[in-house]
Design an enzyme around this catalytic site. Sequence first.
Site, mmCIF file in Angstrom:
data_model
loop_
_atom_site.group_PDB
_atom_site.id
_atom_site.type_symbol
_atom_site.label_atom_id
_atom_site.label_comp_id
_atom_site.label_asym_id
_atom_site.label_seq_id
_atom_site.Cartn_x
_atom_site.Cartn_y
_atom_site.Cartn_z
ATOM 1 N N TRP A 51 0.786 -1.176 -0.012
ATOM 2 C CA TRP A 51 -0.031 0.113 -0.006
ATOM 3 C C TRP A 51 0.839 1.310 0.049
ATOM 4 O O TRP A 51 1.787 1.253 0.766
ATOM 5 C CB TRP A 51 -0.881 -0.169 1.297
ATOM 6 C CG TRP A 51 -2.098 1.080 1.069
ATOM 7 C CD1 TRP A 51 -2.106 2.081 1.838
ATOM 8 C CD2 TRP A 51 -3.205 0.757 0.541
ATOM 9 N NE1 TRP A 51 -3.007 2.658 1.701
ATOM 10 C CE2 TRP A 51 -4.067 1.882 0.680
ATOM 11 C CE3 TRP A 51 -3.686 -0.337 -0.340
ATOM 12 C CZ2 TRP A 51 -5.304 1.911 0.156
ATOM 13 C CZ3 TRP A 51 -4.953 -0.014 -0.880
ATOM 14 C CH2 TRP A 51 -5.711 1.137 -0.655
ATOM 15 N N SER A 74 0.186 -2.005 5.687
ATOM 16 C CA SER A 74 0.955 -1.876 6.877
ATOM 17 C C SER A 74 0.594 -2.771 8.002
ATOM 18 O O SER A 74 1.270 -3.179 8.860
ATOM 19 C CB SER A 74 0.973 -0.150 7.401
ATOM 20 O OG SER A 74 1.685 0.457 6.378
ATOM 21 N N VAL A 95 3.769 2.963 5.031
ATOM 22 C CA VAL A 95 3.365 4.204 4.981
ATOM 23 C C VAL A 95 1.757 4.082 5.387
ATOM 24 O O VAL A 95 0.930 3.624 4.723
ATOM 25 C CB VAL A 95 3.486 5.105 3.728
ATOM 26 C CG1 VAL A 95 2.873 6.362 3.656
ATOM 27 C CG2 VAL A 95 4.826 5.036 3.298
ATOM 28 N N ILE A 125 -1.140 7.191 5.949
ATOM 29 C CA ILE A 125 -1.514 8.632 5.999
ATOM 30 C C ILE A 125 -2.707 8.788 6.261
ATOM 31 O O ILE A 125 -3.801 8.130 5.899
ATOM 32 C CB ILE A 125 -1.356 8.958 4.317
ATOM 33 C CG1 ILE A 125 0.167 8.759 3.688
ATOM 34 C CG2 ILE A 125 -1.862 10.462 4.228
ATOM 35 C CD1 ILE A 125 0.107 8.995 2.201
ATOM 36 N N HIS A 170 -8.742 5.317 11.009
ATOM 37 C CA HIS A 170 -8.211 4.087 10.472
ATOM 38 C C HIS A 170 -6.632 3.861 10.891
ATOM 39 O O HIS A 170 -5.863 3.140 11.282
ATOM 40 C CB HIS A 170 -8.387 3.520 9.144
ATOM 41 C CG HIS A 170 -7.408 4.381 8.228
ATOM 42 N ND1 HIS A 170 -7.614 5.720 7.819
ATOM 43 C CD2 HIS A 170 -6.261 4.001 7.584
ATOM 44 C CE1 HIS A 170 -6.823 6.078 6.962
ATOM 45 N NE2 HIS A 170 -5.900 4.956 6.788
ATOM 46 N N PHE A 200 10.635 -0.693 13.594
ATOM 47 C CA PHE A 200 9.569 0.025 13.211
ATOM 48 C C PHE A 200 9.760 0.957 12.032
ATOM 49 O O PHE A 200 10.170 2.266 12.452
ATOM 50 C CB PHE A 200 8.869 0.502 14.478
ATOM 51 C CG PHE A 200 7.627 1.193 13.928
ATOM 52 C CD1 PHE A 200 6.192 0.747 14.281
ATOM 53 C CD2 PHE A 200 7.475 2.862 14.201
ATOM 54 C CE1 PHE A 200 5.174 1.463 14.208
ATOM 55 C CE2 PHE A 200 6.384 3.261 14.119
ATOM 56 C CZ PHE A 200 5.287 2.559 13.960
#
Length: 158
Positions: free
Chosen positions: A31, A65, A89, A91, A97, A122
């Site tokens: 993603w 993720s 990533v 956003i 969410h 991480f």
Amino acid sequence: MATALQNLSTYDSSGFIDISEKRFGLVVAEWNRELTDTLSAGAYETLLKHGAKPENVFRNTVPGSFELTLGAQLLAQHEEVDAVICLGVVIKGDTKHDDYICHAVAQGLTTVGLKYNKPVIFGLVTTNTLEQAWDRAGGQHGNKGVEAAVAAIQMLGF
């Protein structure tokens, strides 16, 4: 914001251990693929720059993720893997969410690292906008993938 104070790609390598025989697993979310590919390239190039052999760096992809945790566990369970670097990533959107995903990934990766007693890094970019994400994927704040690779090297020397 921490990245406004320090570039993600700036670090001191003077205390790094020899990583020529270490094996690294990269788990990369698909993603936001353009961004995660840039993070992955930064991590990979950093590992090679500091002595990792190309054949000792493995890249696996997961859909998003949220799936980084299981991807990390599947790599970490192998004795021959010395460190796992997770890159994704998230956003912020119109819903919450991002809060749920980021919290779950942080908790999950911590658990995996403790379970297998090895570094599980991480490398999740968490931003409010796409522009901020690019700033952290090789833009004005450096590359989070570089920072994640550096963290893995540092933790292997701990």
